[in-house]
Design an enzyme around this catalytic site. Structure first.
Site, PDB file in Angstrom:
ATOM      1  N   LYS A   1      -6.458 -68.971  26.991  1.00 52.26           N
ATOM      2  CA  LYS A   1      -8.019 -68.863  26.403  1.00 52.26           C
ATOM      3  C   LYS A   1      -9.109 -68.300  27.595  1.00 52.26           C
ATOM      4  O   LYS A   1      -8.459 -68.554  29.068  1.00 52.26           O
ATOM      5  CB  LYS A   1      -8.541 -70.323  25.679  1.00 52.26           C
ATOM      6  CG  LYS A   1      -9.555 -70.595  24.968  1.00 52.26           C
ATOM      7  CD  LYS A   1      -8.861 -70.767  23.417  1.00 52.26           C
ATOM      8  CE  LYS A   1     -10.024 -70.669  22.833  1.00 52.26           C
ATOM      9  NZ  LYS A   1      -9.796 -71.156  20.930  1.00 52.26           N
TER      10      LYS A   1
ATOM     11  N   ASP B   1     -14.264 -66.755  19.946  1.00 49.02           N
ATOM     12  CA  ASP B   1     -14.389 -68.242  19.632  1.00 49.02           C
ATOM     13  C   ASP B   1     -15.562 -68.421  19.518  1.00 49.02           C
ATOM     14  O   ASP B   1     -16.758 -67.891  19.076  1.00 49.02           O
ATOM     15  CB  ASP B   1     -13.385 -68.504  20.599  1.00 49.02           C
ATOM     16  CG  ASP B   1     -12.941 -70.470  20.596  1.00 49.02           C
ATOM     17  OD1 ASP B   1     -12.390 -70.385  20.081  1.00 49.02           O
ATOM     18  OD2 ASP B   1     -13.511 -71.447  21.423  1.00 49.02           O
TER      19      ASP B   1
HETATM   20  N1  GLU Z   1     -10.808 -67.957  18.348  1.00 49.43           N
HETATM   21  C1  GLU Z   1     -10.002 -68.660  17.122  1.00 49.43           C
HETATM   22  C2  GLU Z   1      -8.717 -70.007  17.520  1.00 49.43           C
HETATM   23  O1  GLU Z   1      -9.150 -71.011  18.547  1.00 49.43           O
HETATM   24  C3  GLU Z   1      -8.683 -67.393  17.103  1.00 49.43           C
HETATM   25  C4  GLU Z   1      -8.293 -67.197  17.940  1.00 49.43           C
HETATM   26  C5  GLU Z   1      -7.571 -65.701  17.906  1.00 49.43           C
HETATM   27  O2  GLU Z   1      -7.340 -65.117  17.065  1.00 49.43           O
HETATM   28  O3  GLU Z   1      -6.372 -65.141  18.925  1.00 49.43           O
HETATM   29  O4  GLU Z   1      -7.700 -70.148  16.668  1.00 49.43           O
END
Ligand code: GLU
Length: 412
Positions: A102, A142
Protein backbone atom coordinates in the site's frame (compact mmCIF):
# COMPACT_ATOMS: atom_id res chain seq x y z
CA UNK A 1 -6.28 4.28 17.61
CA UNK A 2 -3.44 2.42 15.96
CA UNK A 3 -4.60 0.65 12.80
CA UNK A 4 -1.57 -1.62 12.63
CA UNK A 5 -1.97 -2.80 16.23
CA UNK A 6 -5.59 -3.68 15.39
CA UNK A 7 -4.45 -5.58 12.29
CA UNK A 8 -2.00 -7.62 14.35
CA UNK A 9 -4.70 -8.45 16.91
CA UNK A 10 -6.80 -9.87 14.06
CA UNK A 11 -3.82 -11.85 12.78
CA UNK A 12 -2.98 -13.30 16.18
CA UNK A 13 -6.55 -14.48 16.72
CA UNK A 14 -6.60 -16.27 13.35
CA UNK A 15 -3.20 -17.87 13.88
CA UNK A 16 -4.30 -19.24 17.27
CA UNK A 17 -7.72 -20.47 16.19
CA UNK A 18 -6.47 -21.78 12.84
CA UNK A 19 -3.60 -23.68 14.46
CA UNK A 20 -1.10 -21.87 12.21
CA UNK A 21 2.62 -21.92 13.02
CA UNK A 22 4.64 -19.57 15.23
CA UNK A 23 6.94 -18.83 12.28
CA UNK A 24 3.92 -17.73 10.22
CA UNK A 25 3.14 -15.21 12.97
CA UNK A 26 6.78 -14.12 13.18
CA UNK A 27 7.02 -13.51 9.43
CA UNK A 28 3.61 -11.92 8.93
CA UNK A 29 3.76 -9.59 11.90
CA UNK A 30 6.25 -7.37 10.05
CA UNK A 31 6.26 -5.82 6.58
CA UNK A 32 9.08 -6.91 4.29
CA UNK A 33 9.97 -3.37 3.23
CA UNK A 34 9.02 0.21 4.03
CA UNK A 35 9.98 2.99 1.63
CA UNK A 36 9.55 6.61 2.63
CA UNK A 37 10.16 9.64 0.39
CA UNK A 38 9.63 13.35 0.77
CA UNK A 39 8.21 14.45 -2.57
CA UNK A 40 9.21 17.93 -3.77
CA UNK A 41 6.41 19.68 -5.66
CA UNK A 42 6.52 23.11 -7.29
CA UNK A 43 3.20 24.79 -6.47
CA UNK A 44 1.30 27.03 -8.90
CA UNK A 45 2.38 30.16 -7.01
CA UNK A 46 6.04 29.27 -7.52
CA UNK A 47 6.66 28.04 -3.96
CA UNK A 48 8.14 24.63 -3.12
CA UNK A 49 6.34 22.12 -0.91
CA UNK A 50 7.52 18.76 0.37
CA UNK A 51 4.96 15.97 0.75
CA UNK A 52 5.58 13.00 3.05
CA UNK A 53 4.92 9.72 1.21
CA UNK A 54 5.14 5.97 1.75
CA UNK A 55 5.04 2.60 0.07
CA UNK A 56 4.85 -0.44 2.33
CA UNK A 57 5.62 -3.77 0.65
CA UNK A 58 4.13 -6.19 3.11
CA UNK A 59 4.42 -9.69 1.73
CA UNK A 60 5.07 -11.07 -1.76
CA UNK A 61 5.03 -14.81 -1.12
CA UNK A 62 1.99 -15.24 -3.41
CA UNK A 63 3.05 -12.79 -6.16
CA UNK A 64 3.98 -9.13 -6.82
CA UNK A 65 2.90 -6.67 -4.11
CA UNK A 66 -0.51 -5.20 -4.89
CA UNK A 67 -2.47 -2.35 -3.38
CA UNK A 68 -3.63 1.21 -3.77
CA UNK A 69 -2.11 4.60 -3.05
CA UNK A 70 -4.06 6.86 -0.68
CA UNK A 71 -3.96 10.66 -0.80
CA UNK A 72 -5.27 11.91 2.54
CA UNK A 73 -4.18 14.47 5.16
CA UNK A 74 -4.32 11.85 7.92
CA UNK A 75 -2.13 9.21 6.24
CA UNK A 76 0.55 7.88 8.57
CA UNK A 77 2.93 4.93 8.59
CA UNK A 78 0.87 2.80 10.98
CA UNK A 79 -2.14 3.18 8.71
CA UNK A 80 -0.21 2.34 5.53
CA UNK A 81 1.33 -0.72 7.22
CA UNK A 82 -2.12 -1.93 8.27
CA UNK A 83 -3.56 -1.33 4.81
CA UNK A 84 -0.62 -3.14 3.18
CA UNK A 85 -1.08 -6.08 5.53
CA UNK A 86 -4.82 -6.21 4.79
CA UNK A 87 -4.02 -6.25 1.06
CA UNK A 88 -1.88 -9.38 1.57
CA UNK A 89 -4.79 -11.03 3.37
CA UNK A 90 -7.35 -9.77 0.84
CA UNK A 91 -5.53 -11.14 -2.22
CA UNK A 92 -5.13 -14.49 -0.47
CA UNK A 93 -8.81 -14.65 0.60
CA UNK A 94 -9.87 -14.49 -3.05
CA UNK A 95 -6.90 -16.62 -4.12
CA UNK A 96 -5.34 -14.26 -6.66
CA UNK A 97 -1.58 -14.64 -7.25
CA UNK A 98 -0.51 -11.32 -5.76
CA UNK A 99 0.96 -10.12 -2.50
CA UNK A 100 0.10 -7.07 -0.44
CA UNK A 101 1.33 -3.50 -0.48
CA UNK A 102 0.00 0.00 0.00
CA UNK A 103 1.08 3.57 -0.58
CA UNK A 104 0.12 6.88 0.89
CA UNK A 105 0.77 10.60 0.59
CA UNK A 106 0.04 13.03 3.40
CA UNK A 107 -1.98 15.60 1.46
CA UNK A 108 -5.44 17.07 1.21
CA UNK A 109 -5.95 16.70 -2.54
CA UNK A 110 -9.05 18.91 -2.40
CA UNK A 111 -6.73 21.82 -1.65
CA UNK A 112 -4.51 21.26 -4.73
CA UNK A 113 -5.11 22.55 -8.23
CA UNK A 114 -5.24 19.98 -11.04
CA UNK A 115 -1.73 20.87 -12.16
CA UNK A 116 -0.37 20.57 -8.61
CA UNK A 117 -2.09 17.20 -8.27
CA UNK A 118 -0.48 16.07 -11.54
CA UNK A 119 2.99 17.16 -10.39
CA UNK A 120 2.53 15.37 -7.06
CA UNK A 121 1.35 12.16 -8.75
CA UNK A 122 4.25 12.26 -11.20
CA UNK A 123 6.71 12.90 -8.35
CA UNK A 124 5.40 9.81 -6.53
CA UNK A 125 5.78 7.59 -9.63
CA UNK A 126 9.28 8.91 -10.38
CA UNK A 127 10.60 8.55 -6.82
CA UNK A 128 9.14 5.07 -6.30
CA UNK A 129 9.98 3.83 -9.84
CA UNK A 130 12.96 1.71 -8.68
CA UNK A 131 10.69 -0.27 -6.34
CA UNK A 132 7.51 -0.74 -8.36
CA UNK A 133 6.70 -2.33 -11.74
CA UNK A 134 4.46 -4.99 -13.32
CA UNK A 135 6.52 -7.87 -11.90
CA UNK A 136 7.41 -6.18 -8.58
CA UNK A 137 4.71 -4.04 -7.06
CA UNK A 138 1.52 -2.87 -8.77
CA UNK A 139 -0.27 0.16 -7.23
CA UNK A 140 -3.90 1.19 -7.81
CA UNK A 141 -6.43 3.80 -6.64
CA UNK A 142 -7.53 4.14 -3.03
CA UNK A 143 -9.10 6.96 -0.99
CA UNK A 144 -9.00 10.21 -3.07
CA UNK A 145 -6.94 8.78 -5.93
CA UNK A 146 -8.52 8.39 -9.34
CA UNK A 147 -8.06 6.81 -12.81
CA UNK A 148 -6.56 10.14 -13.97
CA UNK A 149 -3.93 9.95 -11.22
CA UNK A 150 -3.15 6.36 -12.29
CA UNK A 151 -2.70 7.56 -15.89
CA UNK A 152 -0.20 10.28 -14.79
CA UNK A 153 1.70 7.77 -12.69
CA UNK A 154 1.87 5.25 -15.52
CA UNK A 155 3.02 7.90 -17.96
CA UNK A 156 5.74 9.14 -15.60
CA UNK A 157 6.92 5.62 -14.71
CA UNK A 158 7.18 4.73 -18.39
CA UNK A 159 9.16 7.91 -19.09
CA UNK A 160 11.69 7.44 -16.31
CA UNK A 161 12.17 3.72 -16.95
CA UNK A 162 12.05 3.93 -20.76
CA UNK A 163 9.35 1.26 -21.03
CA UNK A 164 5.77 0.95 -22.18
CA UNK A 165 4.34 -1.03 -19.27
CA UNK A 166 0.64 -0.42 -18.62
CA UNK A 167 0.66 -3.31 -16.12
CA UNK A 168 2.75 -1.29 -13.64
CA UNK A 169 -0.45 0.17 -12.17
CA UNK A 170 -4.18 -0.65 -12.27
CA UNK A 171 -7.38 1.36 -12.12
CA UNK A 172 -6.33 3.28 -15.24
CA UNK A 173 -8.73 4.94 -17.70
CA UNK A 174 -9.86 2.57 -20.48
CA UNK A 175 -7.94 4.59 -23.09
CA UNK A 176 -4.58 3.66 -21.56
CA UNK A 177 -5.11 0.00 -20.68
CA UNK A 178 -7.77 0.11 -17.96
CA UNK A 179 -10.19 -2.78 -17.59
CA UNK A 180 -13.90 -2.75 -18.24
CA UNK A 181 -15.68 -2.81 -14.91
CA UNK A 182 -12.75 -1.66 -12.72
CA UNK A 183 -14.45 1.63 -11.80
CA UNK A 184 -17.42 -0.13 -10.20
CA UNK A 185 -15.70 -3.37 -9.18
CA UNK A 186 -15.37 -2.73 -5.43
CA UNK A 187 -19.08 -2.10 -5.03
CA UNK A 188 -19.95 -4.88 -7.49
CA UNK A 189 -17.97 -7.40 -5.43
CA UNK A 190 -19.64 -6.11 -2.26
CA UNK A 191 -22.99 -6.51 -3.93
CA UNK A 192 -22.29 -10.17 -4.83
CA UNK A 193 -21.27 -10.83 -1.23
CA UNK A 194 -24.38 -9.10 0.13
CA UNK A 195 -26.59 -11.20 -2.16
CA UNK A 196 -25.09 -14.36 -0.65
CA UNK A 197 -25.57 -13.10 2.92
CA UNK A 198 -29.18 -12.16 2.19
CA UNK A 199 -29.78 -15.73 0.98
CA UNK A 200 -28.18 -17.22 4.09
CA UNK A 201 -30.15 -14.99 6.47
CA UNK A 202 -33.35 -15.23 4.39
CA UNK A 203 -33.88 -11.47 4.33
CA UNK A 204 -36.74 -10.24 2.14
CA UNK A 205 -35.38 -7.92 -0.55
CA UNK A 206 -38.16 -5.32 -0.82
CA UNK A 207 -38.13 -4.86 2.94
CA UNK A 208 -34.38 -4.76 3.51
CA UNK A 209 -33.14 -1.30 4.47
CA UNK A 210 -29.58 -0.12 3.89
CA UNK A 211 -27.47 2.73 5.30
CA UNK A 212 -24.17 3.59 3.64
CA UNK A 213 -21.42 5.65 5.28
CA UNK A 214 -19.21 7.24 2.61
CA UNK A 215 -20.29 8.50 -0.80
CA UNK A 216 -17.01 7.98 -2.64
CA UNK A 217 -16.35 5.48 -5.42
CA UNK A 218 -17.33 2.41 -3.40
CA UNK A 219 -20.24 3.84 -1.41
CA UNK A 220 -22.03 5.75 -4.15
CA UNK A 221 -21.85 2.87 -6.65
CA UNK A 222 -23.02 0.43 -3.96
CA UNK A 223 -26.04 2.65 -3.24
CA UNK A 224 -27.04 2.50 -6.90
CA UNK A 225 -26.54 -1.27 -7.17
CA UNK A 226 -28.56 -2.19 -4.08
CA UNK A 227 -31.37 0.18 -4.94
CA UNK A 228 -31.63 -1.28 -8.44
CA UNK A 229 -31.81 -4.77 -6.93
CA UNK A 230 -34.78 -3.80 -4.72
CA UNK A 231 -33.19 -2.89 -1.38
CA UNK A 232 -34.31 0.35 0.27
CA UNK A 233 -31.46 2.84 0.71
CA UNK A 234 -32.53 5.03 3.63
CA UNK A 235 -29.29 6.84 4.51
CA UNK A 236 -26.01 7.89 2.92
CA UNK A 237 -23.24 10.23 4.07
CA UNK A 238 -20.08 11.96 2.92
CA UNK A 239 -17.21 13.38 4.98
CA UNK A 240 -19.32 16.40 6.00
CA UNK A 241 -22.60 14.74 7.12
CA UNK A 242 -25.33 12.24 6.32
CA UNK A 243 -28.93 12.31 5.13
CA UNK A 244 -31.71 10.00 6.28
CA UNK A 245 -35.22 9.26 5.10
CA UNK A 246 -36.80 6.11 6.59
CA UNK A 247 -39.06 5.87 3.51
CA UNK A 248 -36.06 5.63 1.19
CA UNK A 249 -33.91 8.13 -0.72
CA UNK A 250 -34.25 8.99 -4.40
CA UNK A 251 -30.63 8.42 -5.33
CA UNK A 252 -30.71 10.21 -8.68
CA UNK A 253 -31.80 13.37 -6.86
CA UNK A 254 -29.17 12.84 -4.16
CA UNK A 255 -26.43 12.50 -6.77
CA UNK A 256 -27.63 15.60 -8.62
CA UNK A 257 -27.67 17.55 -5.37
CA UNK A 258 -24.19 16.37 -4.38
CA UNK A 259 -22.84 17.26 -7.81
CA UNK A 260 -24.26 20.77 -7.80
CA UNK A 261 -23.53 21.70 -4.16
CA UNK A 262 -20.47 19.53 -3.49
CA UNK A 263 -22.05 18.02 -0.37
CA UNK A 264 -25.04 16.05 0.91
CA UNK A 265 -26.01 18.32 3.81
CA UNK A 266 -29.29 20.14 3.27
CA UNK A 267 -30.65 17.69 0.70
CA UNK A 268 -34.42 18.38 0.60
CA UNK A 269 -36.61 15.38 1.34
CA UNK A 270 -34.36 13.93 4.02
CA UNK A 271 -33.17 14.84 7.46
CA UNK A 272 -29.52 15.75 7.92
CA UNK A 273 -27.73 13.54 10.45
CA UNK A 274 -24.15 13.13 11.65
CA UNK A 275 -21.89 10.34 10.44
CA UNK A 276 -21.99 8.86 13.96
CA UNK A 277 -25.78 8.76 13.97
CA UNK A 278 -25.86 7.04 10.58
CA UNK A 279 -24.01 4.07 12.04
CA UNK A 280 -26.65 3.69 14.76
CA UNK A 281 -29.77 3.79 12.57
CA UNK A 282 -32.37 0.99 12.83
CA UNK A 283 -31.53 -0.58 9.45
CA UNK A 284 -31.01 -4.16 8.24
CA UNK A 285 -27.71 -3.58 6.45
CA UNK A 286 -25.02 -1.10 7.44
CA UNK A 287 -22.26 -0.44 4.91
CA UNK A 288 -19.23 1.48 6.22
CA UNK A 289 -17.59 2.71 3.01
CA UNK A 290 -15.33 5.49 4.28
CA UNK A 291 -12.35 5.20 6.62
CA UNK A 292 -10.92 3.15 9.51
CA UNK A 293 -12.08 2.94 13.13
CA UNK A 294 -15.75 3.85 12.75
CA UNK A 295 -17.32 1.04 14.78
CA UNK A 296 -15.49 0.96 18.09
CA UNK A 297 -15.94 -0.02 21.72
CA UNK A 298 -17.70 3.32 22.23
CA UNK A 299 -20.59 2.96 19.77
CA UNK A 300 -20.81 -0.80 19.17
CA UNK A 301 -23.56 -1.16 21.78
CA UNK A 302 -25.77 1.14 19.73
CA UNK A 303 -25.37 -0.65 16.37
CA UNK A 304 -28.77 -2.02 15.34
CA UNK A 305 -28.11 -3.50 11.90
CA UNK A 306 -28.39 -7.25 11.25
CA UNK A 307 -25.54 -7.18 8.74
CA UNK A 308 -22.41 -4.99 8.60
CA UNK A 309 -20.75 -5.07 5.18
CA UNK A 310 -17.30 -3.46 5.28
CA UNK A 311 -16.65 -1.71 1.97
CA UNK A 312 -14.04 0.49 3.68
CA UNK A 313 -10.79 -0.96 4.94
CA UNK A 314 -10.58 -1.41 8.70
CA UNK A 315 -13.82 0.32 9.81
CA UNK A 316 -14.29 -1.98 12.84
CA UNK A 317 -11.90 -2.37 15.77
CA UNK A 318 -11.17 -5.83 17.26
CA UNK A 319 -13.07 -4.97 20.49
CA UNK A 320 -16.15 -4.00 18.48
CA UNK A 321 -15.77 -7.12 16.35
CA UNK A 322 -16.13 -9.35 19.37
CA UNK A 323 -19.18 -7.53 20.65
CA UNK A 324 -20.93 -7.64 17.27
CA UNK A 325 -20.31 -11.38 17.07
CA UNK A 326 -21.72 -11.91 20.56
CA UNK A 327 -24.81 -9.91 19.63
CA UNK A 328 -25.34 -12.14 16.58
CA UNK A 329 -24.70 -9.35 14.06
CA UNK A 330 -23.16 -10.75 10.87
CA UNK A 331 -20.10 -8.73 9.92
CA UNK A 332 -18.67 -9.35 6.46
CA UNK A 333 -15.03 -8.24 6.72
CA UNK A 334 -13.30 -5.76 4.40
CA UNK A 335 -10.87 -8.40 3.11
CA UNK A 336 -13.81 -10.21 1.52
CA UNK A 337 -16.51 -7.51 1.14
CA UNK A 338 -14.32 -5.07 -0.79
CA UNK A 339 -12.07 -7.60 -2.56
CA UNK A 340 -13.90 -6.99 -5.86
CA UNK A 341 -11.67 -3.97 -6.46
CA UNK A 342 -8.38 -5.76 -6.29
CA UNK A 343 -9.78 -8.78 -8.11
CA UNK A 344 -10.63 -6.67 -11.16
CA UNK A 345 -7.27 -4.90 -10.73
CA UNK A 346 -5.72 -8.34 -11.08
CA UNK A 347 -7.82 -8.88 -14.24
CA UNK A 348 -6.57 -5.52 -15.54
CA UNK A 349 -2.96 -6.57 -14.91
CA UNK A 350 -3.53 -9.91 -16.69
CA UNK A 351 -5.06 -8.10 -19.68
CA UNK A 352 -2.14 -5.64 -19.78
CA UNK A 353 0.43 -8.44 -19.75
CA UNK A 354 -1.43 -10.29 -22.51
CA UNK A 355 -2.33 -7.05 -24.34
CA UNK A 356 -5.74 -8.60 -24.97
CA UNK A 357 -8.90 -7.08 -23.53
CA UNK A 358 -12.14 -8.55 -22.18
CA UNK A 359 -15.74 -7.33 -22.28
CA UNK A 360 -17.48 -6.04 -19.16
CA UNK A 361 -19.62 -9.16 -19.18
CA UNK A 362 -16.56 -11.41 -19.09
CA UNK A 363 -15.04 -9.34 -16.27
CA UNK A 364 -18.16 -9.51 -14.08
CA UNK A 365 -18.75 -13.21 -14.76
CA UNK A 366 -15.23 -14.01 -13.63
CA UNK A 367 -15.55 -11.64 -10.66
CA UNK A 368 -18.83 -13.14 -9.48
CA UNK A 369 -17.45 -16.67 -9.56
CA UNK A 370 -14.38 -15.72 -7.52
CA UNK A 371 -16.32 -13.67 -4.96
CA UNK A 372 -19.12 -16.20 -4.47
CA UNK A 373 -16.69 -19.13 -4.14
CA UNK A 374 -14.55 -17.18 -1.66
CA UNK A 375 -17.59 -16.17 0.36
CA UNK A 376 -18.74 -19.78 0.65
CA UNK A 377 -15.28 -20.96 1.63
CA UNK A 378 -15.09 -18.32 4.36
CA UNK A 379 -18.65 -19.02 5.53
CA UNK A 380 -17.86 -22.73 5.87
CA UNK A 381 -14.65 -22.00 7.75
CA UNK A 382 -16.60 -19.79 10.17
CA UNK A 383 -19.11 -22.59 10.76
CA UNK A 384 -16.48 -25.24 11.30
CA UNK A 385 -14.38 -23.07 13.68
CA UNK A 386 -17.46 -21.53 15.31
CA UNK A 387 -16.03 -18.08 14.75
CA UNK A 388 -16.77 -14.77 13.05
CA UNK A 389 -16.32 -14.22 9.32
CA UNK A 390 -13.23 -12.01 9.75
CA UNK A 391 -11.32 -14.63 11.70
CA UNK A 392 -12.49 -17.27 9.22
CA UNK A 393 -11.31 -15.18 6.25
CA UNK A 394 -7.95 -14.65 7.94
CA UNK A 395 -7.57 -18.40 8.59
CA UNK A 396 -8.21 -19.15 4.90
CA UNK A 397 -5.85 -16.38 3.74
CA UNK A 398 -3.02 -16.91 6.19
CA UNK A 399 -3.15 -20.63 5.39
CA UNK A 400 -2.52 -19.82 1.72
CA UNK A 401 0.25 -17.30 2.40
CA UNK A 402 2.01 -19.61 4.81
CA UNK A 403 1.85 -22.45 2.27
CA UNK A 404 3.56 -20.17 -0.28
CA UNK A 405 6.15 -19.09 2.30
CA UNK A 406 6.84 -22.73 3.19
CA UNK A 407 7.23 -23.68 -0.49
CA UNK A 408 9.86 -20.94 -0.77
CA UNK A 409 11.49 -22.15 2.49
CA UNK A 410 11.01 -18.73 4.10
CA UNK A 411 9.50 -20.55 7.07
CA UNK A 412 9.60 -24.15 8.22
N1 GLU B 1 -7.47 0.28 -2.87
C1 GLU B 1 -8.26 -0.89 -3.14
C2 GLU B 1 -8.28 -1.79 -1.93
O1 GLU B 1 -8.07 -1.37 -0.82
C3 GLU B 1 -7.85 -1.57 -4.44
C4 GLU B 1 -6.45 -2.09 -4.48
C5 GLU B 1 -6.03 -2.60 -5.85
O2 GLU B 1 -6.84 -2.61 -6.75
O3 GLU B 1 -4.87 -2.98 -5.98
O4 GLU B 1 -8.58 -2.96 -2.04
Amino acid sequence: MNAFANALTQLKKAIQLGGLSAETWEFLSKPQRIINHSLPVRMDDGSLRMFESYRVQYNNACGPYKGGIRFHPKVDLSEVKALAFWMSIKCAVVGIPMGGGKGGVVVDPKKLSVTELERLSRAYAAMFAPYIGPDKDVPAPDVYTTPQIMAWMMDEYNKVTGTEAPGMITGKPLAVGGSQGRGTATAQGGFYVLSEVVKKLKLVLGKTTVAIQGFGNAGSVMAGLVQKAGYKVVAVSDSSAGIYNPKGLVLKEVEKYKQSTGKLTGFPGAQTITNEKLLELPVDVLVPAALENQITEKNVGRIKAKVVLELANGPTTPEADEKLFKKGIVLVPDVLANAGGVTVSYFEWVQNLANYYWTEKEVFQKLERIIVDSFNEVWQMAQSKKTDLRTAAFIVAVGRISEAMRARSWIN
